[in-house]
Motif scaffolding. Structure first.
Motif, PDB file in Angstrom:
ATOM      1  N   THR A  84       0.750  -1.099  -0.097  1.00  0.00           N
ATOM      2  CA  THR A  84       0.148  -0.167  -0.006  1.00  0.00           C
ATOM      3  C   THR A  84       0.903   1.084   0.048  1.00  0.00           C
ATOM      4  OG1 THR A  84      -1.558  -1.230   1.237  1.00  0.00           O
ATOM      5  CG2 THR A  84      -1.884   1.012   1.275  1.00  0.00           C
ATOM      6  N   ILE A  85       0.682   2.332  -0.689  1.00  0.00           N
ATOM      7  CA  ILE A  85       1.325   3.627  -0.806  1.00  0.00           C
ATOM      8  C   ILE A  85       0.645   4.453   0.198  1.00  0.00           C
ATOM      9  CG2 ILE A  85       1.824   5.282  -2.314  1.00  0.00           C
ATOM     10  CD1 ILE A  85       2.174   3.554  -4.555  1.00  0.00           C
ATOM     11  N   THR A  86       1.354   5.077   0.883  1.00  0.00           N
ATOM     12  CA  THR A  86       0.725   6.004   1.942  1.00  0.00           C
ATOM     13  C   THR A  86       1.535   7.354   1.908  1.00  0.00           C
ATOM     14  OG1 THR A  86      -0.425   6.132   4.055  1.00  0.00           O
ATOM     15  CG2 THR A  86       1.778   5.377   4.179  1.00  0.00           C
ATOM     16  N   THR A  87       0.898   8.186   2.608  1.00  0.00           N
ATOM     17  CA  THR A  87       1.450   9.651   2.662  1.00  0.00           C
ATOM     18  C   THR A  87       1.859  10.230   3.988  1.00  0.00           C
ATOM     19  OG1 THR A  87      -0.289  10.868   2.626  1.00  0.00           O
ATOM     20  CG2 THR A  87       0.402  10.294   0.424  1.00  0.00           C
ATOM     21  N   LEU A  88       2.632  10.736   4.236  1.00  0.00           N
ATOM     22  CA  LEU A  88       2.834  11.426   5.611  1.00  0.00           C
ATOM     23  C   LEU A  88       1.514  12.110   6.132  1.00  0.00           C
ATOM     24  CD1 LEU A  88       6.437  13.076   5.531  1.00  0.00           C
ATOM     25  CD2 LEU A  88       5.663  11.049   6.810  1.00  0.00           C
ATOM     26  N   GLN A  89       0.643  12.798   5.227  1.00  0.00           N
ATOM     27  CA  GLN A  89      -0.432  13.332   5.647  1.00  0.00           C
ATOM     28  C   GLN A  89      -1.656  12.086   5.985  1.00  0.00           C
ATOM     29  OE1 GLN A  89      -1.022  16.579   5.945  1.00  0.00           O
ATOM     30  NE2 GLN A  89      -2.699  15.777   7.043  1.00  0.00           N
ATOM     31  N   ALA A  90      -1.556  11.078   5.370  1.00  0.00           N
ATOM     32  CA  ALA A  90      -2.418   9.954   5.923  1.00  0.00           C
ATOM     33  C   ALA A  90      -1.769   9.511   7.267  1.00  0.00           C
ATOM     34  CB  ALA A  90      -2.352   8.740   4.888  1.00  0.00           C
ATOM     35  N   VAL A  91      -0.660   9.390   7.604  1.00  0.00           N
ATOM     36  CA  VAL A  91      -0.176   8.852   8.725  1.00  0.00           C
ATOM     37  C   VAL A  91      -0.594  10.061   9.943  1.00  0.00           C
ATOM     38  CG1 VAL A  91       1.950   8.586  10.218  1.00  0.00           C
ATOM     39  CG2 VAL A  91       1.747   7.758   7.833  1.00  0.00           C
ATOM     40  N   TYR A  92      -0.309  11.250   9.481  1.00  0.00           N
ATOM     41  CA  TYR A  92      -0.729  12.283  10.476  1.00  0.00           C
ATOM     42  C   TYR A  92      -2.418  12.394  10.696  1.00  0.00           C
ATOM     43  CZ  TYR A  92       3.967  14.059  10.983  1.00  0.00           C
ATOM     44  OH  TYR A  92       5.247  14.274  11.474  1.00  0.00           O
ATOM     45  N   ASN A  93      -2.998  12.204   9.759  1.00  0.00           N
ATOM     46  CA  ASN A  93      -4.514  12.038   9.985  1.00  0.00           C
ATOM     47  C   ASN A  93      -4.833  10.676  10.830  1.00  0.00           C
ATOM     48  OD1 ASN A  93      -4.916  14.013   8.036  1.00  0.00           O
ATOM     49  ND2 ASN A  93      -5.395  12.697   6.308  1.00  0.00           N
ATOM     50  N   ALA A  94      -4.302   9.526  10.681  1.00  0.00           N
ATOM     51  CA  ALA A  94      -4.378   8.638  11.659  1.00  0.00           C
ATOM     52  C   ALA A  94      -4.072   8.859  13.050  1.00  0.00           C
ATOM     53  CB  ALA A  94      -3.706   7.368  11.045  1.00  0.00           C
ATOM     54  N   LEU A  95      -2.935   9.713  13.244  1.00  0.00           N
ATOM     55  CA  LEU A  95      -2.408  10.076  14.617  1.00  0.00           C
ATOM     56  C   LEU A  95      -3.284  11.162  15.185  1.00  0.00           C
ATOM     57  CD1 LEU A  95       1.417  10.395  13.728  1.00  0.00           C
ATOM     58  CD2 LEU A  95       0.323   8.665  15.248  1.00  0.00           C
ATOM     59  N   ASP A  96      -4.161  11.746  14.557  1.00  0.00           N
ATOM     60  CA  ASP A  96      -5.014  12.808  14.972  1.00  0.00           C
ATOM     61  C   ASP A  96      -6.237  11.915  15.699  1.00  0.00           C
ATOM     62  OD1 ASP A  96      -5.509  15.394  15.577  1.00  0.00           O
ATOM     63  OD2 ASP A  96      -7.051  15.383  13.926  1.00  0.00           O
ATOM     64  N   HIS A  97      -6.103  10.859  15.284  1.00  0.00           N
ATOM     65  CA  HIS A  97      -7.413  10.085  16.079  1.00  0.00           C
ATOM     66  C   HIS A  97      -7.038   9.308  17.409  1.00  0.00           C
ATOM     67  CE1 HIS A  97      -8.920  10.063  11.672  1.00  0.00           C
ATOM     68  NE2 HIS A  97      -9.943  10.760  12.528  1.00  0.00           N
ATOM     69  N   VAL A  98      -5.823   9.358  17.408  1.00  0.00           N
ATOM     70  CA  VAL A  98      -5.196   8.694  18.598  1.00  0.00           C
ATOM     71  C   VAL A  98      -5.056   9.902  20.035  1.00  0.00           C
ATOM     72  CG1 VAL A  98      -3.206   7.467  19.816  1.00  0.00           C
ATOM     73  CG2 VAL A  98      -3.497   7.248  17.441  1.00  0.00           C
ATOM     74  N   LYS A  99      -6.275   9.518  20.859  1.00  0.00           N
ATOM     75  CA  LYS A  99      -6.418  10.246  22.171  1.00  0.00           C
ATOM     76  C   LYS A  99      -5.431  10.010  23.197  1.00  0.00           C
ATOM     77  CE  LYS A  99      -9.510  12.658  19.466  1.00  0.00           C
ATOM     78  NZ  LYS A  99      -9.057  13.794  19.038  1.00  0.00           N
ATOM     79  N   ASP A 100      -5.251  11.061  24.058  1.00  0.00           N
ATOM     80  CA  ASP A 100      -4.487  10.609  25.232  1.00  0.00           C
ATOM     81  C   ASP A 100      -5.430   9.951  26.013  1.00  0.00           C
ATOM     82  OD1 ASP A 100      -3.867  11.458  28.392  1.00  0.00           O
ATOM     83  OD2 ASP A 100      -1.917  11.863  27.167  1.00  0.00           O
ATOM     84  N   PRO A 101      -4.965   8.833  26.834  1.00  0.00           N
ATOM     85  CA  PRO A 101      -6.074   8.009  27.618  1.00  0.00           C
ATOM     86  C   PRO A 101      -6.399   8.920  28.797  1.00  0.00           C
ATOM     87  CG  PRO A 101      -3.771   7.079  27.636  1.00  0.00           C
ATOM     88  CD  PRO A 101      -3.781   8.152  26.658  1.00  0.00           C
ATOM     89  N   GLU A 102      -5.497   9.733  29.403  1.00  0.00           N
ATOM     90  CA  GLU A 102      -5.913  10.471  30.608  1.00  0.00           C
ATOM     91  C   GLU A 102      -6.672  11.837  30.465  1.00  0.00           C
ATOM     92  OE1 GLU A 102      -2.027  10.831  32.323  1.00  0.00           O
ATOM     93  OE2 GLU A 102      -2.218   8.929  33.304  1.00  0.00           O
ATOM     94  N   ILE A 103      -6.371  12.407  28.945  1.00  0.00           N
ATOM     95  CA  ILE A 103      -7.314  13.456  28.619  1.00  0.00           C
ATOM     96  C   ILE A 103      -7.763  13.321  27.195  1.00  0.00           C
ATOM     97  CG2 ILE A 103      -7.168  16.189  28.180  1.00  0.00           C
ATOM     98  CD1 ILE A 103      -4.438  16.047  30.137  1.00  0.00           C
ATOM     99  N   PRO A 104      -8.937  12.513  27.417  1.00  0.00           N
ATOM    100  CA  PRO A 104      -9.237  11.981  25.990  1.00  0.00           C
ATOM    101  C   PRO A 104      -9.862  12.866  25.037  1.00  0.00           C
ATOM    102  CG  PRO A 104     -10.935  11.581  27.745  1.00  0.00           C
ATOM    103  CD  PRO A 104      -9.676  12.093  28.337  1.00  0.00           C
ATOM    104  N   VAL A 105      -9.918  14.392  25.293  1.00  0.00           N
ATOM    105  CA  VAL A 105     -10.319  15.367  24.360  1.00  0.00           C
ATOM    106  C   VAL A 105      -8.995  15.628  23.385  1.00  0.00           C
ATOM    107  CG1 VAL A 105     -12.249  16.141  25.628  1.00  0.00           C
ATOM    108  CG2 VAL A 105      -9.966  17.317  25.867  1.00  0.00           C
TER     109      VAL A 105
END
Length: 163
Positions: A3-24
């Motif tokens: 699969t070809i992916t871009t840095l932007q796709a990685v950052y989009n995925a990372l934006d969905h990873v919330k801090d478990p202690e401050i989930p916002v």
């Protein structure tokens, strides 16, 4: 098939990873990601905890791995970056606003040095008053201190400033 992916796709995925202690807040808003690299093996991500003794670091690493692998369908390798130290200036402005809305006072911006006055003074996230006092330098997590507002009477936590 690779699969070809871009840095932007990685950052989009990372934006969905919330801090478990401050989930916002996402790991991006907290300024925890220091490097992202894509190669034939997969996605290599370097991250830093907000506090060196953060008990949630392994959970966060696992959440990053799972989110990237699920959303991008390729292996993800997450390591703690030992070359960079987190400091509270890494928080984005949107993160500070989200903290206030969540009931946590954001840390003041500093010029490389944190002093006791920055820990003692915190505006109330509930009413905005500056008339607050430090009840305890220890909150529910290592990265937070406990304050009380003299104006509205609410107890609240402050995300500690750290240089």
């Amino acid at each position: 098939m690779q699969t070809i992916t871009t840095l932007q796709a990685v950052y989009n995925a990372l934006d969905h990873v919330k801090d478990p202690e401050i989930p916002v807040l996402s790991v991006l808003e907290l300024g925890m990601i220091t490097d992202v690299r894509i190669d034939l093996e997969g996605v290599h991500i370097k991250m830093i905890p907000t506090f060196s003794a953060c008990p949630a670091i392994n959970v966060i690493k696992e959440n990053i791995t799972n989110a990237v692998e699920r959303e991008l369908q390729m292996p993800a390798f997450v390591t703690v970056d030992k070359e960079v130290n987190w400091n509270s200036n890494r928080l984005t402005e949107s993160a500070k606003e989200k903290l206030r809305n969540y009931g946590i006072a954001p840390p003041a911006r500093h010029e490389g040095e944190v002093n006791l006055d920055m820990l003692i003074k915190a505006d109330c996230p509930h009413c905005g008053s500056e008339n607050t006092y430090l009840r305890s330098p220890f909150g529910s997590a290592l990265c937070r201190a406990l304050h009380v507002c003299r104006q509205c009477g609410m107890m609240f936590e402050q995300f500690k400033p750290l240089s």
